[in-house]
Design a protein around this motif. Sequence first.
Motif, mmCIF file in Angstrom:
data_model
loop_
_atom_site.group_PDB
_atom_site.id
_atom_site.type_symbol
_atom_site.label_atom_id
_atom_site.label_comp_id
_atom_site.label_asym_id
_atom_site.label_seq_id
_atom_site.Cartn_x
_atom_site.Cartn_y
_atom_site.Cartn_z
ATOM 1 N N VAL A 50 0.846 -1.185 0.000
ATOM 2 C CA VAL A 50 0.000 0.000 0.000
ATOM 3 C C VAL A 50 0.882 1.237 0.000
ATOM 4 C CG1 VAL A 50 -1.801 1.271 1.239
ATOM 5 C CG2 VAL A 50 -1.832 -1.236 1.207
ATOM 6 N N ASP A 51 0.628 2.152 -0.927
ATOM 7 C CA ASP A 51 1.367 3.408 -1.071
ATOM 8 C C ASP A 51 2.874 3.189 -1.150
ATOM 9 O OD1 ASP A 51 -0.813 5.047 -1.294
ATOM 10 O OD2 ASP A 51 -0.897 5.567 0.830
ATOM 11 N N GLY A 52 3.312 2.098 -1.781
ATOM 12 C CA GLY A 52 4.724 1.837 -2.003
ATOM 13 C C GLY A 52 5.559 1.678 -0.738
ATOM 14 N N GLN A 53 4.940 1.380 0.378
ATOM 15 C CA GLN A 53 5.663 1.237 1.638
ATOM 16 C C GLN A 53 6.517 -0.028 1.647
ATOM 17 O OE1 GLN A 53 2.906 1.383 4.885
ATOM 18 N NE2 GLN A 53 2.219 3.442 4.412
ATOM 19 N N CYS A 69 -0.484 -9.015 -11.693
ATOM 20 C CA CYS A 69 -0.477 -7.917 -10.725
ATOM 21 C C CYS A 69 -1.511 -6.892 -11.138
ATOM 22 C CB CYS A 69 0.895 -7.257 -10.652
ATOM 23 S SG CYS A 69 2.189 -8.323 -10.014
ATOM 24 N N GLU A 70 -2.069 -6.240 -10.145
ATOM 25 C CA GLU A 70 -3.048 -5.177 -10.386
ATOM 26 C C GLU A 70 -2.803 -4.052 -9.403
ATOM 27 O OE1 GLU A 70 -6.926 -6.889 -9.925
ATOM 28 O OE2 GLU A 70 -6.725 -8.159 -11.678
ATOM 29 N N SER A 71 -3.160 -2.857 -9.796
ATOM 30 C CA SER A 71 -3.104 -1.730 -8.873
ATOM 31 C C SER A 71 -4.496 -1.136 -8.768
ATOM 32 C CB SER A 71 -2.084 -0.691 -9.335
ATOM 33 O OG SER A 71 -2.431 -0.219 -10.618
ATOM 34 N N ALA A 72 -4.761 -0.549 -7.625
ATOM 35 C CA ALA A 72 -6.077 0.053 -7.376
ATOM 36 C C ALA A 72 -5.932 1.125 -6.312
ATOM 37 C CB ALA A 72 -7.071 -1.002 -6.922
ATOM 38 N N THR A 73 -6.876 2.041 -6.301
ATOM 39 C CA THR A 73 -6.936 3.042 -5.241
ATOM 40 C C THR A 73 -8.215 2.807 -4.463
ATOM 41 O OG1 THR A 73 -5.710 4.621 -6.584
ATOM 42 C CG2 THR A 73 -6.958 5.514 -4.721
ATOM 43 N N LYS A 77 -6.033 5.286 -0.651
ATOM 44 C CA LYS A 77 -4.727 4.625 -0.595
ATOM 45 C C LYS A 77 -4.484 3.882 -1.901
ATOM 46 C CE LYS A 77 -3.633 5.519 3.714
ATOM 47 N NZ LYS A 77 -2.405 6.144 4.138
ATOM 48 N N SER A 78 -3.276 3.983 -2.405
ATOM 49 C CA SER A 78 -2.899 3.286 -3.620
ATOM 50 C C SER A 78 -2.307 1.934 -3.236
ATOM 51 C CB SER A 78 -1.857 4.127 -4.364
ATOM 52 O OG SER A 78 -1.332 3.403 -5.442
ATOM 53 N N ALA A 79 -2.811 0.865 -3.831
ATOM 54 C CA ALA A 79 -2.347 -0.479 -3.491
ATOM 55 C C ALA A 79 -1.958 -1.240 -4.747
ATOM 56 C CB ALA A 79 -3.433 -1.219 -2.739
ATOM 57 N N TYR A 80 -0.990 -2.135 -4.585
ATOM 58 C CA TYR A 80 -0.485 -2.974 -5.660
ATOM 59 C C TYR A 80 -0.545 -4.408 -5.171
ATOM 60 C CZ TYR A 80 2.648 -4.288 -9.506
ATOM 61 O OH TYR A 80 3.191 -4.829 -10.635
ATOM 62 N N SER A 81 -1.258 -5.264 -5.882
ATOM 63 C CA SER A 81 -1.505 -6.633 -5.444
ATOM 64 C C SER A 81 -1.062 -7.612 -6.522
ATOM 65 C CB SER A 81 -3.006 -6.788 -5.162
ATOM 66 O OG SER A 81 -3.305 -8.113 -4.836
ATOM 67 N N CYS A 82 -0.359 -8.678 -6.109
ATOM 68 C CA CYS A 82 0.115 -9.685 -7.053
ATOM 69 C C CYS A 82 -0.164 -11.093 -6.555
ATOM 70 C CB CYS A 82 1.625 -9.559 -7.253
ATOM 71 S SG CYS A 82 2.141 -8.013 -8.019
ATOM 72 N N ALA A 83 -0.361 -11.993 -7.504
ATOM 73 C CA ALA A 83 -0.476 -13.426 -7.233
ATOM 74 C C ALA A 83 0.567 -14.121 -8.096
ATOM 75 C CB ALA A 83 -1.868 -13.935 -7.582
ATOM 76 N N CYS A 84 1.218 -15.164 -7.544
ATOM 77 C CA CYS A 84 2.222 -15.909 -8.300
ATOM 78 C C CYS A 84 2.197 -17.373 -7.894
ATOM 79 C CB CYS A 84 3.601 -15.292 -8.117
ATOM 80 S SG CYS A 84 4.161 -15.181 -6.403
ATOM 81 N N ASN A 85 2.797 -18.240 -8.710
ATOM 82 C CA ASN A 85 2.639 -19.682 -8.521
ATOM 83 C C ASN A 85 3.943 -20.471 -8.513
ATOM 84 O OD1 ASN A 85 -0.269 -19.642 -8.428
ATOM 85 N ND2 ASN A 85 -0.198 -19.145 -10.588
ATOM 86 N N THR A 86 5.033 -19.868 -8.057
ATOM 87 C CA THR A 86 6.281 -20.613 -7.898
ATOM 88 C C THR A 86 6.750 -20.452 -6.457
ATOM 89 O OG1 THR A 86 7.587 -18.718 -8.660
ATOM 90 C CG2 THR A 86 6.990 -20.376 -10.316
ATOM 91 N N ILE A 105 -7.830 -8.917 0.231
ATOM 92 C CA ILE A 105 -6.636 -8.639 1.033
ATOM 93 C C ILE A 105 -6.260 -7.174 0.909
ATOM 94 C CG2 ILE A 105 -4.155 -9.086 1.217
ATOM 95 C CD1 ILE A 105 -4.714 -11.959 0.442
ATOM 96 N N LEU A 106 -6.341 -6.648 -0.310
ATOM 97 C CA LEU A 106 -6.034 -5.255 -0.564
ATOM 98 C C LEU A 106 -6.903 -4.333 0.286
ATOM 99 C CD1 LEU A 106 -4.746 -3.098 -2.587
ATOM 100 C CD2 LEU A 106 -6.851 -3.405 -3.849
ATOM 101 N N LEU A 107 -8.192 -4.587 0.306
ATOM 102 C CA LEU A 107 -9.109 -3.770 1.098
ATOM 103 C C LEU A 107 -8.817 -3.888 2.584
ATOM 104 C CD1 LEU A 107 -12.421 -4.433 -0.848
ATOM 105 C CD2 LEU A 107 -11.095 -2.305 -0.786
ATOM 106 N N ALA A 108 -8.517 -5.091 3.050
ATOM 107 C CA ALA A 108 -8.200 -5.287 4.474
ATOM 108 C C ALA A 108 -6.931 -4.529 4.853
ATOM 109 C CB ALA A 108 -8.051 -6.776 4.769
#
Length: 115
Positions: A50-53, A69-73, A77-86, A105-108
């Motif tokens: 969140v907010d590049g912290q 990956c997706e970003s949203a406000t 607050k600006s948030a960046y969320s990613c999912a990966c499988n390795t 998770i982003l909202l929480a």
Amino acid sequence: MKVAVAVFILMVCLHAGEALMCKACPSILPCRIQDTEDAECTGSCMKVTVDGQDLAVRSCSPIKMKERCESATTLGKSAYSCACNTDLCNSGPSISPPSVFGLTILLAAARGLLN
């Protein structure tokens, strides 16, 4: 009926062997990478910042998702969320690749930072 139960047990056992290792915050959300633990995951690894912290929410999704990956406000607050499988793919500063679970998770995380 016995065959169905046997097939179900076999599927559960086989699925358990496909576990993915992810970094996960033990209890404090968000957390720093040095505070994470390796966790066995049945779905995808997740990371939300969140907010590049320097702090992030690292966790496991119970379902396997597309790597993206997706970003949203949200709530200002600006948030960046990613999912990966390795294995341990959510341990770095950025990862390759949320869905409904990721946005939850982003909202929480955003709500926790506002309080």
